[in-house]
Design a protein around this motif. Structure first.
Motif, PDB file in Angstrom:
ATOM      1  N   ALA A 157     -21.756  62.151 -24.553  1.00 19.92           N
ATOM      2  CA  ALA A 157     -21.207  63.505 -24.445  1.00 19.92           C
ATOM      3  C   ALA A 157     -19.682  63.469 -24.453  1.00 19.92           C
ATOM      4  CB  ALA A 157     -21.713  64.174 -23.169  1.00 19.92           C
ATOM      5  N   GLU A 158     -19.109  62.505 -23.763  1.00 23.60           N
ATOM      6  CA  GLU A 158     -17.650  62.386 -23.744  1.00 23.60           C
ATOM      7  C   GLU A 158     -17.117  62.090 -25.136  1.00 23.60           C
ATOM      8  OE1 GLU A 158     -14.138  59.811 -21.444  1.00 23.60           O
ATOM      9  OE2 GLU A 158     -16.261  59.483 -20.983  1.00 23.60           O
ATOM     10  N   HIS A 161     -17.641  65.256 -27.435  1.00 17.34           N
ATOM     11  CA  HIS A 161     -16.705  66.330 -27.100  1.00 17.34           C
ATOM     12  C   HIS A 161     -15.290  66.010 -27.584  1.00 17.34           C
ATOM     13  CE1 HIS A 161     -19.495  67.768 -23.626  1.00 17.34           C
ATOM     14  NE2 HIS A 161     -19.840  68.306 -24.780  1.00 17.34           N
ATOM     15  N   LEU A 166     -20.650  69.826 -30.040  1.00 17.77           N
ATOM     16  CA  LEU A 166     -21.510  70.201 -28.934  1.00 17.77           C
ATOM     17  C   LEU A 166     -22.594  69.140 -28.763  1.00 17.77           C
ATOM     18  CD1 LEU A 166     -22.032  74.003 -29.701  1.00 17.77           C
ATOM     19  CD2 LEU A 166     -20.524  73.015 -27.962  1.00 17.77           C
ATOM     20  N   GLY A 185     -22.896  66.136 -18.694  1.00 14.34           N
ATOM     21  CA  GLY A 185     -21.941  66.511 -19.726  1.00 14.34           C
ATOM     22  C   GLY A 185     -22.511  67.208 -20.930  1.00 14.34           C
ATOM     23  N   ASP A 187     -24.037  70.137 -23.302  1.00 12.76           N
ATOM     24  CA  ASP A 187     -23.798  71.578 -23.389  1.00 12.76           C
ATOM     25  C   ASP A 187     -25.089  72.378 -23.312  1.00 12.76           C
ATOM     26  OD1 ASP A 187     -20.797  71.610 -24.124  1.00 12.76           O
ATOM     27  OD2 ASP A 187     -21.655  70.204 -25.563  1.00 12.76           O
TER      28      ASP A 187
END
Length: 366
Positions: A157-158, A161, A166, A185, A187
Motif C-alpha cells: 500500500a505504501e 500510494h 489506489l 493502508g 483504500d
C-alpha cells in the motif's frame, strides 16, 4: 474497543424498544410514503436507493472493517462495482495472477471495452517498482484463493500510494475478523460474504468497505444506478448469521489446524498449505497482519480420481465449490480452470467436532 464476539452479536442493531423483537425483521418495501407531494429530507423513498435492512448490516460490517460499507448482492457484484466505479478507459490495473479466476475473467471480458493496461503479479511477488507506474488501482488478494499465498499489505500500500495508485484488498478468505486491510493502508476492502460471513452455504452476498466517504458515496451511486442490489430477506439472514461469525471462525480454525497437522506427513498428500502453520512459507507475513487464522487449507492428491475417491469415502465432507460454511467441503479447483494440478484440493474446514472430522478425512484417504 469491544471484542469480536460482542461486535458480531450487537453490530448494526437498533435501539431496544419494549415489546419489539431484538432484531427487526426484513424490510420488503419498494416505494415508501413521501409524506406529501415531495420527498421529505433524507427519508427512504424507493427500495433500490436504500432501506433500513441494508443500513443495519452495513453498519455492522463497516464497524468490523473499520470503514463505510456498501452492500452488494454477491462477491462478484462487489468486485465489479468497485472496478467500474474506480477505473476509466486506458487505466492501468494491477491484479493477482493467482487470485480468484472470475476476477481476471471479468476484466478480460466484461471490462474489455475499457482497454485497460492489466498487469498480473503473483501474490507472493516479487512486485517490481515499474508495476506500480501510472497504475490507477492495485487489487490484492491475501491469503490468495485458492493457493493461500500472502502479501504484505502495508508495504505494498505504501509503494502503490507513492506511485499515485489506489489499493483494494479482497479479504474474503481472511474475513473482517481475521484481517483489517483498511488499518494496514488499503483504500478499500472487498469480500464475498457468501462465504464465512454468511457461513451457512445458503446465501449470495458481498460488500465493499472504505474509509473514504467520497468513494463510499460513488460506490453507492453505482449500485443504485446499476440495480446491483441485495434482496431484503437475504440481507436479514446475513445479519442474523453474522452474530455467530466469531464462534464459527474459532471452530473452523481449530479444525484446520488439526487437519494440517494430521495431513503433514501423510503419504498421499503433497503441497499442503495453511498460513497458520509455523512451517508454512506464508506464516511470517501472515502473522504480522492477520488477527486470527482461517479454516481454509489446500493440498494435493495424486490426480482427479484420488479426489473423487476422497469425497466418495468421506461421511462428513461434501464436494462444493465454495468455502467458509459450517459444513466441511472440498473443491477440486482444476475443474474450474484454475492453473493448478488436477489433484489440487481447496479444503474448507467446517464446525464439526475436531476429532470426528480428522478421523473422517484420514479414514477416507486410507
Amino acid at each position: 474497543m469491544l471484542g469480536d464476539g460482542t461486535r458480531c452479536v450487537h453490530g448494526g442493531e437498533s435501539e431496544p424498544a419494549v415489546a419489539e423483537p431484538l432484531m427487526p425483521g426484513p424490510v420488503f418495501a419498494a416505494p415508501y410514503h413521501l409524506g406529501g407531494a415531495d420527498r421529505v429530507g433524507d427519508a427512504d423513498f424507493y427500495g433500490r436507493a436504500g432501506n433500513p435492512g441494508w443500513r443495519a448490516l452495513e453498519r455492522a460490517l463497516g464497524e468490523l472493517d473499520g470503514g463505510h460499507c456498501v452492500l452488494l448482492p454477491s462477491g462478484m457484484a462487489a468486485i465489479g462495482t468497485l472496478l467500474r466505479t474506480v477505473l476509466h478507459a486506458g487505466d492501468a490495473l494491477v491484479l493477482p495472477s493467482d487470485g480468484y479466476y472470475a476476477t481476471r475473467d471479468l476484466v478480460r471480458t466484461e471490462l474489455s471495452e475499457l482497454n485497460l493496461d492489466v498487469r498480473e503479479v503473483p501474490t507472493s511477488g516479487p512486485f517490481p517498482p515499474e508495476v506500480f507506474d501510472d497504475a490507477r488501482l492495485v487489487l490484492l488478494e491475501t491469503p490468495s484463493n485458492p493457493g493461500l499465498d500472502v502479501c504484505d499489505i502495508a508495504e505494498l500500500a505504501e509503494r502503490a500510494h507513492a506511485a499515485g495508485a489506489l489499493v483494494a484488498v479482497d479479504n474474503t478468505t481472511a474475513t473482517p475478523l481475521g484481517q483489517r486491510p483498511l488499518e494496514l493502508g488499503a483504500d478499500a476492502v472487498v469480500a464475498s460474504d457468501t462465504k464465512a460471513v454468511c457461513g451457512h452455504s445458503d446465501l449470495l452476498l458481498g460488500h465493499v468497505s472504505t474509509a473514504d466517504e467520497e468513494l463510499a458515496r460513488r460506490l453507492t451511486g453505482t449500485r443504485t444506478l446499476s440495480g446491483a442490489i441485495p434482496a431484503p430477506f437475504e440481507t436479514w439472514l446475513a445479519h442474523r448469521s453474522l452474530a455467530t461469525l466469531d464462534l464459527r471462525l474459532e471452530r473452523q480454525a481449530a479444525n484446520a489446524a488439526a487437519l494440517a497437522e494430521a495431513l503433514a506427513e501423510h503419504t498421499a498428500v503433497s503441497g499442503l498449505r495453511w498460513p497458520g502453520a509455523s512451517s508454512d512459507p506464508a506464516h511470517g507475513p501472515a502473522s504480522r497482519q492477520m488477527r486470527r487464522w482461517g479454516g481454509v487449507l489446500r493440498f494435493e492428491l495424486r490426480d482427479a480420481e484420488a479426489v473423487r475417491r476422497l469425497l466418495e469415502r468421506s461421511r462428513l465432507v461434501s464436494g462444493t465449490t465454495s468455502f467458509g460454511g459450517v459444513h466441511s467441503t472440498a473443491d477440486r479447483r482444476a475443474q474450474w480452470g484454475d492453473p493448478v494440478p488436477e489433484g489440487f484440493v481447496r479444503f474448507s474446514a467446517g464446525c464439526e467436532d475436531t476429532a470426528d472430522l480428522v478421523a473422517d478425512v484420514l479414514g477416507a484417504l486410507d
